[in-house]
Scaffold this motif. Structure first.
Motif, mmCIF file in Angstrom:
data_model
loop_
_atom_site.group_PDB
_atom_site.id
_atom_site.type_symbol
_atom_site.label_atom_id
_atom_site.label_comp_id
_atom_site.label_asym_id
_atom_site.label_seq_id
_atom_site.Cartn_x
_atom_site.Cartn_y
_atom_site.Cartn_z
ATOM 1 N N ALA A 10 -10.965 17.088 26.033
ATOM 2 C CA ALA A 10 -11.865 17.474 24.949
ATOM 3 C C ALA A 10 -12.212 16.213 24.168
ATOM 4 C CB ALA A 10 -11.208 18.500 24.041
ATOM 5 N N VAL A 11 -13.494 15.930 24.056
ATOM 6 C CA VAL A 11 -13.972 14.736 23.365
ATOM 7 C C VAL A 11 -14.906 15.182 22.248
ATOM 8 C CG1 VAL A 11 -15.299 12.606 23.606
ATOM 9 C CG2 VAL A 11 -13.804 13.354 25.469
ATOM 10 N N ARG A 12 -14.487 14.912 21.003
ATOM 11 C CA ARG A 12 -15.285 15.329 19.841
ATOM 12 C C ARG A 12 -16.007 14.117 19.263
ATOM 13 N NH1 ARG A 12 -14.532 15.354 14.533
ATOM 14 N NH2 ARG A 12 -12.324 14.843 14.662
ATOM 15 N N THR A 13 -17.314 14.277 19.052
ATOM 16 C CA THR A 13 -18.122 13.285 18.358
ATOM 17 C C THR A 13 -18.619 13.934 17.067
ATOM 18 O OG1 THR A 13 -20.221 13.947 19.379
ATOM 19 C CG2 THR A 13 -18.891 12.318 20.579
ATOM 20 N N ASP A 14 -19.427 13.219 16.300
ATOM 21 C CA ASP A 14 -19.980 13.806 15.073
ATOM 22 C C ASP A 14 -20.886 14.997 15.365
ATOM 23 O OD1 ASP A 14 -18.668 12.073 13.371
ATOM 24 O OD2 ASP A 14 -20.343 10.652 13.275
ATOM 25 N N ASN A 15 -21.523 15.017 16.542
ATOM 26 C CA ASN A 15 -22.516 16.054 16.852
ATOM 27 C C ASN A 15 -22.024 17.153 17.782
ATOM 28 O OD1 ASN A 15 -24.461 14.652 15.332
ATOM 29 N ND2 ASN A 15 -24.875 13.311 17.071
ATOM 30 N N ASP A 16 -21.179 16.824 18.747
ATOM 31 C CA ASP A 16 -20.788 17.794 19.777
ATOM 32 C C ASP A 16 -19.319 17.621 20.153
ATOM 33 O OD1 ASP A 16 -23.373 19.070 20.425
ATOM 34 O OD2 ASP A 16 -23.935 17.072 21.150
ATOM 35 N N THR A 17 -18.794 18.656 20.812
ATOM 36 C CA THR A 17 -17.478 18.557 21.436
ATOM 37 C C THR A 17 -17.661 18.875 22.916
ATOM 38 O OG1 THR A 17 -16.374 19.234 19.408
ATOM 39 C CG2 THR A 17 -15.093 19.358 21.436
ATOM 40 N N TYR A 18 -17.323 17.910 23.741
ATOM 41 C CA TYR A 18 -17.444 18.033 25.191
ATOM 42 C C TYR A 18 -16.076 18.398 25.758
ATOM 43 C CZ TYR A 18 -21.605 15.200 24.280
ATOM 44 O OH TYR A 18 -22.790 14.723 23.794
ATOM 45 N N HIS A 19 -16.076 19.296 26.739
ATOM 46 C CA HIS A 19 -14.842 19.694 27.415
ATOM 47 C C HIS A 19 -15.046 19.459 28.911
ATOM 48 C CE1 HIS A 19 -13.381 21.743 23.766
ATOM 49 N NE2 HIS A 19 -14.662 22.012 23.593
ATOM 50 N N PHE A 20 -14.161 18.673 29.500
ATOM 51 C CA PHE A 20 -14.255 18.338 30.911
ATOM 52 C C PHE A 20 -13.035 18.893 31.628
ATOM 53 C CE2 PHE A 20 -16.418 14.999 28.532
ATOM 54 C CZ PHE A 20 -17.678 15.005 29.136
ATOM 55 N N GLY A 21 -13.248 19.799 32.574
ATOM 56 C CA GLY A 21 -12.170 20.327 33.410
ATOM 57 C C GLY A 21 -11.948 19.379 34.573
ATOM 58 N N LEU A 22 -10.710 18.913 34.737
ATOM 59 C CA LEU A 22 -10.401 17.862 35.713
ATOM 60 C C LEU A 22 -9.255 18.267 36.621
ATOM 61 C CD1 LEU A 22 -10.303 15.197 32.901
ATOM 62 C CD2 LEU A 22 -12.189 15.489 34.509
ATOM 63 N N ASN A 23 -9.314 17.822 37.865
ATOM 64 C CA ASN A 23 -8.204 18.040 38.788
ATOM 65 C C ASN A 23 -7.029 17.157 38.414
ATOM 66 O OD1 ASN A 23 -9.468 19.973 40.366
ATOM 67 N ND2 ASN A 23 -10.466 18.444 41.635
ATOM 68 N N GLY A 24 -5.890 17.451 38.960
ATOM 69 C CA GLY A 24 -4.650 16.751 38.613
ATOM 70 C C GLY A 24 -4.494 15.386 39.255
ATOM 71 N N TRP A 25 -5.491 14.519 39.141
ATOM 72 C CA TRP A 25 -5.398 13.165 39.698
ATOM 73 C C TRP A 25 -4.369 12.348 38.934
ATOM 74 C CZ3 TRP A 25 -7.971 12.967 44.048
ATOM 75 C CH2 TRP A 25 -9.089 13.748 44.212
ATOM 76 N N ARG A 26 -3.744 11.416 39.605
ATOM 77 C CA ARG A 26 -2.776 10.522 38.967
ATOM 78 C C ARG A 26 -3.427 9.664 37.885
ATOM 79 N NH1 ARG A 26 -0.075 7.295 43.622
ATOM 80 N NH2 ARG A 26 -2.211 7.428 44.308
ATOM 81 N N TYR A 27 -4.722 9.412 38.013
ATOM 82 C CA TYR A 27 -5.423 8.566 37.052
ATOM 83 C C TYR A 27 -5.188 9.017 35.614
ATOM 84 C CZ TYR A 27 -9.136 6.293 34.452
ATOM 85 O OH TYR A 27 -9.829 5.585 33.527
ATOM 86 N N TRP A 28 -5.192 10.303 35.381
ATOM 87 C CA TRP A 28 -5.114 10.829 34.019
ATOM 88 C C TRP A 28 -3.738 10.657 33.408
ATOM 89 C CZ3 TRP A 28 -9.720 11.124 32.293
ATOM 90 C CH2 TRP A 28 -10.753 11.405 33.172
ATOM 91 N N LYS A 29 -2.739 10.340 34.217
ATOM 92 C CA LYS A 29 -1.381 10.108 33.692
ATOM 93 C C LYS A 29 -1.237 8.699 33.122
ATOM 94 C CE LYS A 29 0.659 13.455 36.790
ATOM 95 N NZ LYS A 29 1.424 13.702 37.979
ATOM 96 N N GLY A 30 -2.135 7.791 33.501
ATOM 97 C CA GLY A 30 -2.057 6.402 33.062
ATOM 98 C C GLY A 30 -2.872 6.157 31.794
ATOM 99 N N GLU A 31 -3.098 4.879 31.515
ATOM 100 C CA GLU A 31 -3.870 4.484 30.347
ATOM 101 C C GLU A 31 -5.352 4.821 30.542
ATOM 102 O OE1 GLU A 31 -2.807 3.214 27.381
ATOM 103 O OE2 GLU A 31 -0.843 3.730 28.176
ATOM 104 N N LEU A 32 -5.990 5.234 29.476
ATOM 105 C CA LEU A 32 -7.418 5.511 29.496
ATOM 106 C C LEU A 32 -8.123 4.472 28.632
ATOM 107 C CD1 LEU A 32 -7.374 9.409 29.170
ATOM 108 C CD2 LEU A 32 -7.616 8.035 31.224
ATOM 109 N N PRO A 33 -9.419 4.252 28.853
ATOM 110 C CA PRO A 33 -10.127 3.203 28.109
ATOM 111 C C PRO A 33 -10.522 3.587 26.687
ATOM 112 C CG PRO A 33 -11.569 4.182 29.743
ATOM 113 C CD PRO A 33 -10.217 4.792 29.933
ATOM 114 N N PHE A 34 -9.965 4.666 26.158
ATOM 115 C CA PHE A 34 -10.222 5.104 24.783
ATOM 116 C C PHE A 34 -8.960 5.793 24.278
ATOM 117 C CE2 PHE A 34 -11.828 8.155 27.848
ATOM 118 C CZ PHE A 34 -11.220 9.331 27.470
ATOM 119 N N PRO A 35 -8.769 5.842 22.954
ATOM 120 C CA PRO A 35 -7.578 6.512 22.410
ATOM 121 C C PRO A 35 -7.618 8.012 22.709
ATOM 122 C CG PRO A 35 -8.650 5.163 20.735
ATOM 123 C CD PRO A 35 -9.571 5.213 21.910
ATOM 124 N N VAL A 36 -6.493 8.536 23.141
ATOM 125 C CA VAL A 36 -6.418 9.960 23.481
ATOM 126 C C VAL A 36 -5.050 10.511 23.093
ATOM 127 C CG1 VAL A 36 -5.653 9.538 25.853
ATOM 128 C CG2 VAL A 36 -6.856 11.655 25.332
#
Length: 135
Positions: free
Chosen positions: A74-100
């Motif tokens: 879930a990514v909230r901006t001043d205007n919208d909130t985006y929700h992205f459904g993602l598969n269980g890839w290992r990528y999401w367990k590591g560091e992301l290029p933005f604070p989460v």
């Protein structure tokens, strides 16, 4: 144009509030490729600069019936909130290029999803019964 750091298939919706539930919003969601770049994320015509993100929450879960791992970003901006459904890839367990913020949660089922699954199971049982009764 720079190459994405990561790219994966997603189902996505723009909606307020908690979208950690199966149901009509996800049935009609946008399907596409989520691309994470060094400065932004893209999904189709949606582009969200990391500088515009006010809050990002990555929820991990296992699907209610088959226990398949997955994520909702879930990514909230001043205007919208985006929700992205993602598969269980290992990528999401590591560091992301933005604070989460990361959280573990349960994916809830909407009443429509429960009824649809019950009808589907009912039809399957009926056809198996008919097949054995005819044999």
């Amino acid at each position: 144009m720079d190459q994405p750091l990561h790219s994966c298939m997603t189902k996505a919706v723009i909606a307020d509030g908690d979208q950690l539930r199966t149901g009509p919003k996800w049935i009609t969601s946008r399907r596409g490729r989520l691309k994470l770049h060094s400065d932004r994320l893209e999904c189709g015509i949606w582009t969200v600069a990391y500088a515009d993100i006010r809050e990002a929450v990555l929820s991990s879960f296992r699907s209610p019936i088959l226990r398949i791992p997955g994520y909702v970003l879930a990514v909230r901006t001043d205007n919208d909130t985006y929700h992205f459904g993602l598969n269980g890839w290992r990528y999401w367990k590591g560091e992301l290029p933005f604070p989460v913020t990361r959280q573990q949660t349960k994916l809830k089922m909407s009443p429509i999803s429960i009824v649809a699954r019950a009808v589907l199971i009912g039809y399957a049982v009926y056809f198996v019964w008919r097949w054995f009764a005819a044999g």
